[in-house]
Write a protein that holds these residues in place. Sequence first.
Motif, PDB file in Angstrom:
ATOM      1  N   LYS A 199     -39.575  26.805  75.627  1.00 14.61           N
ATOM      2  CA  LYS A 199     -40.474  25.753  75.795  1.00 14.61           C
ATOM      3  C   LYS A 199     -41.873  27.190  74.526  1.00 14.61           C
ATOM      4  CE  LYS A 199     -42.056  22.556  78.158  1.00 14.61           C
ATOM      5  NZ  LYS A 199     -42.873  22.008  79.150  1.00 14.61           N
ATOM      6  N   ASN A 200     -41.617  27.766  74.835  1.00 13.55           N
ATOM      7  CA  ASN A 200     -42.575  28.869  74.535  1.00 13.55           C
ATOM      8  C   ASN A 200     -41.079  29.079  73.049  1.00 13.55           C
ATOM      9  OD1 ASN A 200     -44.959  30.765  73.748  1.00 13.55           O
ATOM     10  ND2 ASN A 200     -43.605  32.170  74.269  1.00 13.55           N
ATOM     11  N   ARG A 201     -40.199  29.571  73.062  1.00 14.20           N
ATOM     12  CA  ARG A 201     -39.716  30.167  71.683  1.00 14.20           C
ATOM     13  C   ARG A 201     -39.890  28.618  70.638  1.00 14.20           C
ATOM     14  NH1 ARG A 201     -38.884  34.864  70.599  1.00 14.20           N
ATOM     15  NH2 ARG A 201     -37.343  34.300  69.466  1.00 14.20           N
ATOM     16  N   GLU A 202     -39.703  27.343  71.620  1.00 17.69           N
ATOM     17  CA  GLU A 202     -39.595  26.158  70.225  1.00 17.69           C
ATOM     18  C   GLU A 202     -41.585  26.545  69.635  1.00 17.69           C
ATOM     19  OE1 GLU A 202     -38.059  23.116  72.298  1.00 17.69           O
ATOM     20  OE2 GLU A 202     -39.587  22.193  70.911  1.00 17.69           O
ATOM     21  N   THR A 231     -39.011  33.456  63.840  1.00 16.09           N
ATOM     22  CA  THR A 231     -39.277  34.634  63.678  1.00 16.09           C
ATOM     23  C   THR A 231     -40.427  34.984  62.208  1.00 16.09           C
ATOM     24  OG1 THR A 231     -37.936  36.106  64.590  1.00 16.09           O
ATOM     25  CG2 THR A 231     -39.263  37.664  62.803  1.00 16.09           C
ATOM     26  N   ASN A 232     -39.390  34.506  60.743  1.00 16.23           N
ATOM     27  CA  ASN A 232     -40.444  34.630  59.432  1.00 16.23           C
ATOM     28  C   ASN A 232     -41.165  33.204  59.415  1.00 16.23           C
ATOM     29  OD1 ASN A 232     -41.014  34.337  56.558  1.00 16.23           O
ATOM     30  ND2 ASN A 232     -39.090  35.238  56.425  1.00 16.23           N
ATOM     31  N   PRO A 233     -42.121  32.827  59.084  1.00 17.81           N
ATOM     32  CA  PRO A 233     -42.557  31.928  59.228  1.00 17.81           C
ATOM     33  C   PRO A 233     -42.476  31.172  57.883  1.00 17.81           C
ATOM     34  CG  PRO A 233     -44.887  33.663  58.784  1.00 17.81           C
ATOM     35  CD  PRO A 233     -42.857  34.336  58.933  1.00 17.81           C
ATOM     36  N   GLU A 257     -42.081  23.049  61.099  1.00 19.57           N
ATOM     37  CA  GLU A 257     -43.706  21.893  61.140  1.00 19.57           C
ATOM     38  C   GLU A 257     -43.937  21.988  62.377  1.00 19.57           C
ATOM     39  OE1 GLU A 257     -46.105  21.481  58.750  1.00 19.57           O
ATOM     40  OE2 GLU A 257     -44.631  21.642  56.749  1.00 19.57           O
ATOM     41  N   GLY A 258     -45.058  22.094  62.425  1.00 16.62           N
ATOM     42  CA  GLY A 258     -45.908  22.151  64.002  1.00 16.62           C
ATOM     43  C   GLY A 258     -46.177  23.026  64.829  1.00 16.62           C
ATOM     44  N   THR A 259     -45.103  24.003  64.901  1.00 13.74           N
ATOM     45  CA  THR A 259     -45.059  25.624  65.453  1.00 13.74           C
ATOM     46  C   THR A 259     -45.949  26.474  65.031  1.00 13.74           C
ATOM     47  OG1 THR A 259     -43.804  26.708  63.316  1.00 13.74           O
ATOM     48  CG2 THR A 259     -42.470  25.724  65.346  1.00 13.74           C
ATOM     49  N   SER A 311     -46.926  36.610  57.745  1.00  9.29           N
ATOM     50  CA  SER A 311     -45.398  37.310  57.748  1.00  9.29           C
ATOM     51  C   SER A 311     -44.340  37.205  58.436  1.00  9.29           C
ATOM     52  CB  SER A 311     -46.095  38.262  57.203  1.00  9.29           C
ATOM     53  OG  SER A 311     -46.071  39.350  57.698  1.00  9.29           O
ATOM     54  N   ILE A 312     -43.189  38.160  57.942  1.00 10.93           N
ATOM     55  CA  ILE A 312     -42.553  38.219  59.078  1.00 10.93           C
ATOM     56  C   ILE A 312     -42.864  39.466  60.327  1.00 10.93           C
ATOM     57  CG2 ILE A 312     -41.489  40.163  57.578  1.00 10.93           C
ATOM     58  CD1 ILE A 312     -38.392  38.356  58.641  1.00 10.93           C
ATOM     59  N   GLU A 313     -43.888  40.557  59.818  1.00 15.83           N
ATOM     60  CA  GLU A 313     -44.072  40.901  60.779  1.00 15.83           C
ATOM     61  C   GLU A 313     -45.728  40.642  60.923  1.00 15.83           C
ATOM     62  OE1 GLU A 313     -44.539  45.626  60.474  1.00 15.83           O
ATOM     63  OE2 GLU A 313     -46.954  44.542  59.428  1.00 15.83           O
ATOM     64  N   ALA A 314     -46.516  40.089  60.362  1.00 12.03           N
ATOM     65  CA  ALA A 314     -47.905  39.688  61.556  1.00 12.03           C
ATOM     66  C   ALA A 314     -47.575  38.241  61.216  1.00 12.03           C
ATOM     67  CB  ALA A 314     -49.199  40.090  60.415  1.00 12.03           C
ATOM     68  N   ASN A 315     -46.490  38.062  62.507  1.00 11.59           N
ATOM     69  CA  ASN A 315     -45.879  36.237  62.624  1.00 11.59           C
ATOM     70  C   ASN A 315     -46.733  35.931  64.477  1.00 11.59           C
ATOM     71  OD1 ASN A 315     -44.632  37.791  64.767  1.00 11.59           O
ATOM     72  ND2 ASN A 315     -43.381  37.360  63.725  1.00 11.59           N
ATOM     73  N   THR A 316     -47.634  36.843  64.320  1.00 11.29           N
ATOM     74  CA  THR A 316     -49.348  35.884  65.253  1.00 11.29           C
ATOM     75  C   THR A 316     -48.911  35.977  67.097  1.00 11.29           C
ATOM     76  OG1 THR A 316     -49.555  34.389  63.470  1.00 11.29           O
ATOM     77  CG2 THR A 316     -50.700  33.452  65.813  1.00 11.29           C
ATOM     78  N   VAL A 317     -47.422  35.558  67.245  1.00 11.08           N
ATOM     79  CA  VAL A 317     -47.352  36.049  68.638  1.00 11.08           C
ATOM     80  C   VAL A 317     -46.118  36.525  68.990  1.00 11.08           C
ATOM     81  CG1 VAL A 317     -47.841  33.798  69.198  1.00 11.08           C
ATOM     82  CG2 VAL A 317     -46.228  33.221  67.881  1.00 11.08           C
ATOM     83  N   HIS A 318     -45.884  36.788  70.297  1.00  7.92           N
ATOM     84  CA  HIS A 318     -44.905  37.068  70.835  1.00  7.92           C
ATOM     85  C   HIS A 318     -44.627  36.614  71.565  1.00  7.92           C
ATOM     86  CE1 HIS A 318     -41.660  39.616  72.573  1.00  7.92           C
ATOM     87  NE2 HIS A 318     -42.295  39.312  73.646  1.00  7.92           N
TER      88      HIS A 318
END
Length: 140
Positions: A85-88, A93-95, A100-102, A110-117
């Motif tokens: 559920k969290n991965r969804e 990884t690359n925004p 949509e909705g994620t 960016s692909i590096e500064a992608n907000t969450v792990h």
Amino acid sequence: MALQRTFSIIKPDATRRNLTGAVTKMLEEAGLRVVASKRIHMTKEQAEGFYGVHRERPFFGDLVAFMTSGPVVVQVLEGEDAVAKNREVMGATNPANADEGTIRKALAESIEANTVHGSDSLENAKIEIDFFFKPEEIVG
Ligand code: UDP
């Protein structure tokens, strides 16, 4: 379906833009419950240890520098099928490739500064939770 716990990090790009509430809201709306949370500034040693599997990847040095560039919020999330559920709700990884909705589509830079792990398996979730939390810090 099973009640699971997974590990999440709200990354420095999000804390810098004051988006910890916005990210947490999206996690909660996805059905995940925050059962542990703390704001920390990761040391270089912590970031290198946490991302050890990526040590040989070309982006490793930059990733460690980014993850130690500001505060992060480490969290334990609980819910039915919490890992998947969290991965969804995180998105790709690359925004640029995220649905949509994620979280990453809505907020990542960016692909590096992608907000969450988010942990990619139940096995890694246990390892990652233990890396940052003592059992008594998790309140279900
Ligand atoms: N990352 C990066 N460049 C890449 C791939 C990944 O900077 O080409 C960073 C990004 O912050 C990502 C993290 O390394 O979230 C871990 O990569 P992974 O492939 O495990 O992606 P995730 O599971 O976070 O989607």
